[in-house]
Design an enzyme around this catalytic site. Structure first.
Site, PDB file in Angstrom:
ATOM      1  N   HIS A 186      17.710  23.328  30.031  1.00  0.00           N
ATOM      2  CA  HIS A 186      17.581  23.582  31.465  1.00  0.00           C
ATOM      3  C   HIS A 186      16.199  23.192  31.981  1.00  0.00           C
ATOM      4  O   HIS A 186      15.375  24.048  32.311  1.00  0.00           O
ATOM      5  CB  HIS A 186      17.897  25.048  31.782  1.00  0.00           C
ATOM      6  CG  HIS A 186      19.361  25.342  31.699  1.00  0.00           C
ATOM      7  ND1 HIS A 186      19.907  26.072  30.660  1.00  0.00           N
ATOM      8  CD2 HIS A 186      20.395  24.982  32.499  1.00  0.00           C
ATOM      9  CE1 HIS A 186      21.226  26.164  30.853  1.00  0.00           C
ATOM     10  NE2 HIS A 186      21.547  25.506  31.948  1.00  0.00           N
ATOM     11  N   ASN A 187      15.949  21.896  32.019  1.00  0.00           N
ATOM     12  CA  ASN A 187      14.664  21.383  32.482  1.00  0.00           C
ATOM     13  C   ASN A 187      14.912  20.334  33.572  1.00  0.00           C
ATOM     14  O   ASN A 187      16.049  20.141  34.007  1.00  0.00           O
ATOM     15  CB  ASN A 187      13.889  20.802  31.287  1.00  0.00           C
ATOM     16  CG  ASN A 187      14.738  19.799  30.519  1.00  0.00           C
ATOM     17  OD1 ASN A 187      15.402  18.954  31.112  1.00  0.00           O
ATOM     18  ND2 ASN A 187      14.722  19.899  29.190  1.00  0.00           N
ATOM     19  N   ALA A 188      13.839  19.684  33.999  1.00  0.00           N
ATOM     20  CA  ALA A 188      13.959  18.753  35.135  1.00  0.00           C
ATOM     21  C   ALA A 188      14.824  17.534  34.807  1.00  0.00           C
ATOM     22  O   ALA A 188      15.386  16.917  35.718  1.00  0.00           O
ATOM     23  CB  ALA A 188      12.561  18.298  35.578  1.00  0.00           C
ATOM     24  N   VAL A 189      14.949  17.198  33.530  1.00  0.00           N
ATOM     25  CA  VAL A 189      15.782  16.036  33.192  1.00  0.00           C
ATOM     26  C   VAL A 189      17.259  16.373  33.424  1.00  0.00           C
ATOM     27  O   VAL A 189      18.027  15.551  33.913  1.00  0.00           O
ATOM     28  CB  VAL A 189      15.531  15.574  31.737  1.00  0.00           C
ATOM     29  CG1 VAL A 189      16.300  14.291  31.447  1.00  0.00           C
ATOM     30  CG2 VAL A 189      14.044  15.368  31.489  1.00  0.00           C
ATOM     31  N   HIS A 190      17.643  17.611  33.089  1.00  0.00           N
ATOM     32  CA  HIS A 190      19.013  18.047  33.407  1.00  0.00           C
ATOM     33  C   HIS A 190      19.235  17.975  34.923  1.00  0.00           C
ATOM     34  O   HIS A 190      20.269  17.495  35.389  1.00  0.00           O
ATOM     35  CB  HIS A 190      19.261  19.464  32.879  1.00  0.00           C
ATOM     36  CG  HIS A 190      20.482  20.130  33.458  1.00  0.00           C
ATOM     37  ND1 HIS A 190      21.758  19.647  33.270  1.00  0.00           N
ATOM     38  CD2 HIS A 190      20.617  21.231  34.248  1.00  0.00           C
ATOM     39  CE1 HIS A 190      22.629  20.425  33.904  1.00  0.00           C
ATOM     40  NE2 HIS A 190      21.958  21.384  34.511  1.00  0.00           N
ATOM     41  N   HIS A 226      19.356  22.939  41.633  1.00  0.00           N
ATOM     42  CA  HIS A 226      20.389  23.915  41.279  1.00  0.00           C
ATOM     43  C   HIS A 226      20.043  24.816  40.082  1.00  0.00           C
ATOM     44  O   HIS A 226      20.652  25.872  39.923  1.00  0.00           O
ATOM     45  CB  HIS A 226      21.732  23.222  41.032  1.00  0.00           C
ATOM     46  CG  HIS A 226      21.856  22.690  39.642  1.00  0.00           C
ATOM     47  ND1 HIS A 226      21.247  21.533  39.238  1.00  0.00           N
ATOM     48  CD2 HIS A 226      22.470  23.200  38.540  1.00  0.00           C
ATOM     49  CE1 HIS A 226      21.495  21.333  37.948  1.00  0.00           C
ATOM     50  NE2 HIS A 226      22.236  22.322  37.504  1.00  0.00           N
ATOM     51  N   ASP A 227      19.094  24.414  39.243  1.00  0.00           N
ATOM     52  CA  ASP A 227      18.675  25.266  38.122  1.00  0.00           C
ATOM     53  C   ASP A 227      17.184  25.585  38.189  1.00  0.00           C
ATOM     54  O   ASP A 227      16.551  25.874  37.168  1.00  0.00           O
ATOM     55  CB  ASP A 227      18.975  24.582  36.776  1.00  0.00           C
ATOM     56  CG  ASP A 227      20.388  24.866  36.275  1.00  0.00           C
ATOM     57  OD1 ASP A 227      20.923  25.947  36.591  1.00  0.00           O
ATOM     58  OD2 ASP A 227      20.954  24.012  35.570  1.00  0.00           O
ATOM     59  N   ASP A 336      27.409  19.369  37.292  1.00  0.00           N
ATOM     60  CA  ASP A 336      26.662  20.290  36.437  1.00  0.00           C
ATOM     61  C   ASP A 336      27.191  20.317  34.999  1.00  0.00           C
ATOM     62  O   ASP A 336      26.429  20.515  34.068  1.00  0.00           O
ATOM     63  CB  ASP A 336      26.709  21.700  37.044  1.00  0.00           C
ATOM     64  CG  ASP A 336      25.704  22.640  36.392  1.00  0.00           C
ATOM     65  OD1 ASP A 336      24.684  22.155  35.850  1.00  0.00           O
ATOM     66  OD2 ASP A 336      25.939  23.870  36.434  1.00  0.00           O
ATOM     67  N   GLN A 387      31.019  22.729  21.406  1.00  0.00           N
ATOM     68  CA  GLN A 387      31.427  21.649  22.308  1.00  0.00           C
ATOM     69  C   GLN A 387      32.942  21.621  22.514  1.00  0.00           C
ATOM     70  O   GLN A 387      33.419  21.425  23.629  1.00  0.00           O
ATOM     71  CB  GLN A 387      30.944  20.303  21.778  1.00  0.00           C
ATOM     72  CG  GLN A 387      29.460  20.073  21.997  1.00  0.00           C
ATOM     73  CD  GLN A 387      29.063  20.211  23.456  1.00  0.00           C
ATOM     74  OE1 GLN A 387      29.663  19.615  24.343  1.00  0.00           O
ATOM     75  NE2 GLN A 387      28.052  21.025  23.722  1.00  0.00           N
TER      76      GLN A 387
HETATM   77 ZN   LIG Z   1      22.750  23.083  35.552  1.00  0.00          ZN
END
Ligand SMILES: [Zn+2]
Ligand SMILES: *[C@@H]1O[C@H](CO)[C@@H](O)[C@H](O)[C@H]1NC(C)=O
Ligand SMILES: *[C@@H]1O[C@H](CO)[C@@H](O)[C@H](O)[C@H]1NC(C)=O
Length: 458
Positions: A186-190, A226-227, A336, A387
């Site tokens: 959950h970082n800026a790349v996501h 969004h995150d 997402d 997964q």
């Molecule tokens: Zn997300």
């Protein structure tokens, strides 16, 4: 000389910022173990437009190292602000090409070369194969700023809404910096990846012919934010550790509410839309909230059954703004969780990252005897199991409906990757443990705080 100047400015800025802070607050867990969770900063009260926003940089760090000395907290706050400042410098430097201002005597020829390649990649920003990891490297860690700025330009939003490009850039840098780069997932790349996916969906014929610039604007901002300020642990963790956010949002969509309020905080602070009427700004804030809150995965069943009944009745009318916004909620939900619909090379990397984040939470839960959350135990779980469960119970049902709504080549491509990736993970699973090819039972046992009770696909 330049560096000395920047440092002096940084020191002055930090003194000023830290002097304005109320300081750290410590919270005891109800657990008898020595679990302390410290939050830095406070929640700034701004009632100007109806509700309070989360303070920028309130970043609900769950940092177990720092609960002994106050001085270390000061260091941590300072480090963050220095990072923010330097990051802006770094961004400005790396964005010369995007601004069209080339410095011929640039100190680093490689920088220019990377910029050239990044710029080249942006010409294919609408491709489903877009490699966001590569783009992030080429932009020196500025993928979210570079990509979102480019998309604003591409969609004509800067012109249409008369945006000040400097304010826009500052806003995007603040957004990027309020993601936690130490989170594996959950970082800026996501966030950049979700924004890129959202752009792909906005281009789909059904949407593109009915969307207004306003819709596009909200969609891109919601995707990018969004995150925002995600702490790298999930809602049940925040609830069981009595985190202040869980209290603040009454155990409901705790993270999503925080992401939204943080986004609103940055929007107001940046003044990006200060030239709009108060009514429009309030409308924007609440509509961005509707989009971000839709990403709460525990609400998926509600959204999905609404989507399904609209499709069954065939009554979606995209001239209707409410219907359009519902579709944008569904699009953001897809963006997402679209990782399993990307090519195997990209998808596999995301799977590893998200599992690393889950297992890290599980390690903390073990260490402090908090009870290990489902999917978070590295002793009993595998990437493949997680997964397969995720695809079976969440991704397939959502993308199946999305393909009914928008039956295009992109939808078929996504379902194609989804099938192939699931088969690949099943292959891995067979190698690892002989025979098992069931989805992870944890997805079926989970309580609704974490995942919806999907209808069993038996
Ligand atoms: Zn997300
Ligand atoms: C770049 O450096 C060259 C050599 O130093 C110099 O002649 C030229 O004027 C410089 N140009 C810029 C743009 O600095
Ligand atoms: C949130 O959940 C915790 C733990 O289950 C509970 O103690 C608390 O009362 C709940 N708070 C609200 C507002 O429901």
């Amino acid at each position: 000389m330049g560096i000395v100047l920047i440092w002096c400015l940084a020191v002055i800025l930090i003194r000023w910022i830290t002097s304005k802070r109320r300081g750290a607050i410590s919270y005891d867990s109800s657990d008898q173990t020595a679990l302390y969770i410290r939050m830095l900063g406070d929640v700034r009260v701004r009632s100007r437009a109806g509700f309070e926003t989360e303070r920028r940089g309130s970043h609900p760090y769950i940092d177990f190292r720092i609960f002994h000395s106050n001085s270390e907290i000061e260091v941590s706050v300072s480090a963050r602000n220095v990072r923010r400042l330097l990051s802006f410098q770094r961004y400005l430097r790396s964005s010369r090409f995007f601004r069209g201002i080339t410095a011929p005597n640039s100190s680093n020829i490689l920088d220019d070369d990377y910029n050239g390649q990044a710029k080249c990649m942006l010409e294919k920003v609408g491709n489903w194969n877009f490699d966001i990891f590569l783009f992030d490297r080429l932009t020196n860690g500025n993928s979210l700023v570079s990509l979102t700025f480019h998309l604003f330009n591409l969609h004509g939003l800067i012109e249409h809404f008369q945006l000040d490009t400097m304010k826009l850039r500052r806003f995007l840098v603040m957004v990027q910096e309020d993601y936690h780069s130490q989170n594996p997932y959950h970082n800026a790349v996501h966030a950049a990846d979700v924004t890129q996916a959202m752009h792909c969906y906005l281009k789909e014929p059904k949407l593109s012919k009915s969307l207004t610039p306003w819709d596009v604007l909200l969609s891109l901002i919601a995707a990018a934010t969004h995150d925002l300020d995600h702490p790298g642990v999930n809602q049940p963790f925040l609830i069981k550790t009595n985190h202040y956010l869980a209290t603040l949002y009454k155990n409901t969509s705790v993270l999503e509410n925080h992401h939204w309020r943080s986004a609103v905080g940055l929007l107001r602070e940046s003044g990006l839309f200060a030239h709009m009427s108060l009514e429009n700004r309030q409308l924007m804030e609440s509509q961005i909230g509707d989009l971000i809150l839709a990403t709460d995965i525990s609400q998926q069943n509600e959204y999905l059954s609404m989507f399904r009944s609209h499709l069954d009745r065939g009554d979606l009318c995209l001239e209707n703004a409410n219907h359009r916004h519902f579709i944008l909620q569904m699009a953001l939900k897809c963006a997402d969780i679209c990782n399993p619909c990307r090519t195997w090379e990209l998808s596999k990397q995301w799977s590893e990252k998200v599992t690393e984040e889950f297992f890290h939470q599980g390690d903390i839960e073990k260490k402090y005897h908090l009870g290990v959350s489902p999917l978070c135990d590295r002793q009993t779980e595998t990437i493949a199991n997680i997964q397969i469960g995720f695809m079976t119970y969440l991704v397939e049902p959502l993308f199946g409906e999305w393909a009914r709504f928008s039956n295009t080549r992109l939808s078929q491509t996504m379902l194609g990757h989804l099938g192939l990736n699931k088969a690949s993970w099943k292959g891995v699973q067979r190698e690892q443990c002989g025979s098992g090819d069931d989805a992870d039972p944890a997805f079926e046992e989970m309580d609704s705080d974490i995942l919806p009770q999907e209808p069993r696909l038996s």
